[in-house]
Design an enzyme around this catalytic site. Structure first.
Site, mmCIF file in Angstrom:
data_model
loop_
_atom_site.group_PDB
_atom_site.id
_atom_site.type_symbol
_atom_site.label_atom_id
_atom_site.label_comp_id
_atom_site.label_asym_id
_atom_site.label_seq_id
_atom_site.Cartn_x
_atom_site.Cartn_y
_atom_site.Cartn_z
ATOM 1 N N ARG A 190 62.399 63.196 -4.687
ATOM 2 C CA ARG A 190 62.511 64.662 -4.688
ATOM 3 C C ARG A 190 61.535 65.262 -3.677
ATOM 4 O O ARG A 190 61.894 66.166 -2.925
ATOM 5 C CB ARG A 190 62.250 65.190 -6.099
ATOM 6 C CG ARG A 190 62.679 66.621 -6.281
ATOM 7 C CD ARG A 190 62.735 67.015 -7.758
ATOM 8 N NE ARG A 190 63.868 66.387 -8.420
ATOM 9 C CZ ARG A 190 63.786 65.435 -9.351
ATOM 10 N NH1 ARG A 190 62.622 64.975 -9.740
ATOM 11 N NH2 ARG A 190 64.870 64.929 -9.901
ATOM 12 N N ASP A 233 70.190 67.417 -7.194
ATOM 13 C CA ASP A 233 70.860 66.456 -8.061
ATOM 14 C C ASP A 233 70.232 65.113 -7.729
ATOM 15 O O ASP A 233 70.024 64.796 -6.554
ATOM 16 C CB ASP A 233 72.369 66.419 -7.849
ATOM 17 C CG ASP A 233 73.064 65.626 -8.950
ATOM 18 O OD1 ASP A 233 72.713 65.817 -10.126
ATOM 19 O OD2 ASP A 233 73.953 64.816 -8.646
ATOM 20 N N SER A 234 69.906 64.374 -8.749
ATOM 21 C CA SER A 234 69.193 63.128 -8.499
ATOM 22 C C SER A 234 69.562 62.079 -9.525
ATOM 23 O O SER A 234 70.137 62.373 -10.571
ATOM 24 C CB SER A 234 67.682 63.368 -8.510
ATOM 25 O OG SER A 234 67.291 63.903 -9.748
ATOM 26 N N PHE A 287 59.980 60.384 -16.913
ATOM 27 C CA PHE A 287 61.174 60.494 -17.743
ATOM 28 C C PHE A 287 62.270 59.647 -17.106
ATOM 29 O O PHE A 287 62.083 59.047 -16.044
ATOM 30 C CB PHE A 287 61.617 61.952 -17.879
ATOM 31 C CG PHE A 287 62.025 62.587 -16.574
ATOM 32 C CD1 PHE A 287 63.355 62.639 -16.193
ATOM 33 C CD2 PHE A 287 61.071 63.134 -15.722
ATOM 34 C CE1 PHE A 287 63.718 63.208 -14.984
ATOM 35 C CE2 PHE A 287 61.426 63.714 -14.523
ATOM 36 C CZ PHE A 287 62.763 63.748 -14.144
ATOM 37 N N GLY A 288 63.415 59.602 -17.747
ATOM 38 C CA GLY A 288 64.545 58.877 -17.187
ATOM 39 C C GLY A 288 64.229 57.405 -16.976
ATOM 40 O O GLY A 288 63.724 56.721 -17.860
ATOM 41 N N TYR A 289 64.491 56.945 -15.769
ATOM 42 C CA TYR A 289 64.324 55.534 -15.434
ATOM 43 C C TYR A 289 62.923 55.203 -14.925
ATOM 44 O O TYR A 289 62.675 54.075 -14.498
ATOM 45 C CB TYR A 289 65.375 55.134 -14.381
ATOM 46 C CG TYR A 289 66.795 55.292 -14.892
ATOM 47 C CD1 TYR A 289 67.403 54.296 -15.635
ATOM 48 C CD2 TYR A 289 67.510 56.451 -14.642
ATOM 49 C CE1 TYR A 289 68.696 54.432 -16.110
ATOM 50 C CE2 TYR A 289 68.802 56.611 -15.111
ATOM 51 C CZ TYR A 289 69.396 55.608 -15.847
ATOM 52 O OH TYR A 289 70.676 55.757 -16.317
ATOM 53 N N ASP A 290 62.003 56.148 -14.971
ATOM 54 C CA ASP A 290 60.639 55.927 -14.480
ATOM 55 C C ASP A 290 59.982 54.662 -15.041
ATOM 56 O O ASP A 290 59.318 53.941 -14.294
ATOM 57 C CB ASP A 290 59.738 57.137 -14.765
ATOM 58 C CG ASP A 290 60.013 58.317 -13.860
ATOM 59 O OD1 ASP A 290 60.882 58.215 -12.968
ATOM 60 O OD2 ASP A 290 59.355 59.362 -14.047
#
EC number: 3.6.1.66
Length: 184
Positions: free
Chosen positions: A168, A54-55, A139-142
């Site tokens: 990760r 979970d991250s 992806f995401g907040y990258d």
């Protein structure tokens, strides 16, 4: 990672290699709770030792939020653009020196049905949040996240660069001793 650690005696299978199973909703207050719940679901469904993650991102100026709510920060799960836009709006008046954050990953290994048959580790990747998205990768907040000491966002890093430094990767490296013990 298994190869790089010199681990043998383990066969890696993915979710594509096992029958589909239902996962409980992510209701934990911490990344560790959610990762452990996911790994327990995987073990219960397959009988195989299971690793789950979970991250998300923890922003210091927001007292660690979005945290476990990272994927659904703007209200809908996985809406990366909306999540980034909301985060930028919330940080609009925060000075650059206070825009610190960390990507966080908790990885859990469940290898038996008992409550003691598990290991949970946490990896963090510190950095700061840019004022606008940069880069097309990831992806995401990258696109907002600039790793500590760097000038490029995580979305501007190659996959190899990101894997070598990411939260990760750091968490999985900490899980190697438990995997090594399991392989024995």
């Amino acid at each position: 990672m298994l190869d790089a650690a010199g681990l043998s005696g383990l066969t890696l299978v993915s979710l594509d290699d096992v029958p589909p199973f239902e996962e409980a909703p992510e209701t934990g207050a911490t990344f560790e709770e959610n990762a452990l719940a996911k790994a327990r679901d995987g073990y219960a469904a397959t009988g195989l030792p299971t690793v789950a993650d979970d991250s998300g991102i923890a922003v210091d100026a927001l007292n660690g939020m979005p945290g476990v709510l990272s994927a659904r920060w703007a209200g809908v799960h996985g809406e990366d653009t909306a999540n980034n836009d909301l985060l930028l709006a919330q940080l609009r008046d925060v000075p650059d020196e206070r825009r610190t954050a960390a990507f966080v990953s908790a990885c859990a290994l469940v290898y038996g049905p008992g409550h003691a048959d598990h290991a949970v580790v946490r990896g963090e990747w510190p950095g700061v949040l840019a004022r606008e998205p940069r880069g097309e990768g990831g992806f995401g907040y990258d696109p907002l996240f600039v790793p500590e000491g760097g000038t490029r966002s995580a979305a501007q890093l190659s996959a190899a660069e990101k894997d070598a430094a990411s939260h990760r990767g750091r968490a999985l490296a900490l899980l190697i001793p438990a995997l090594r013990a399991l392989a024995r």
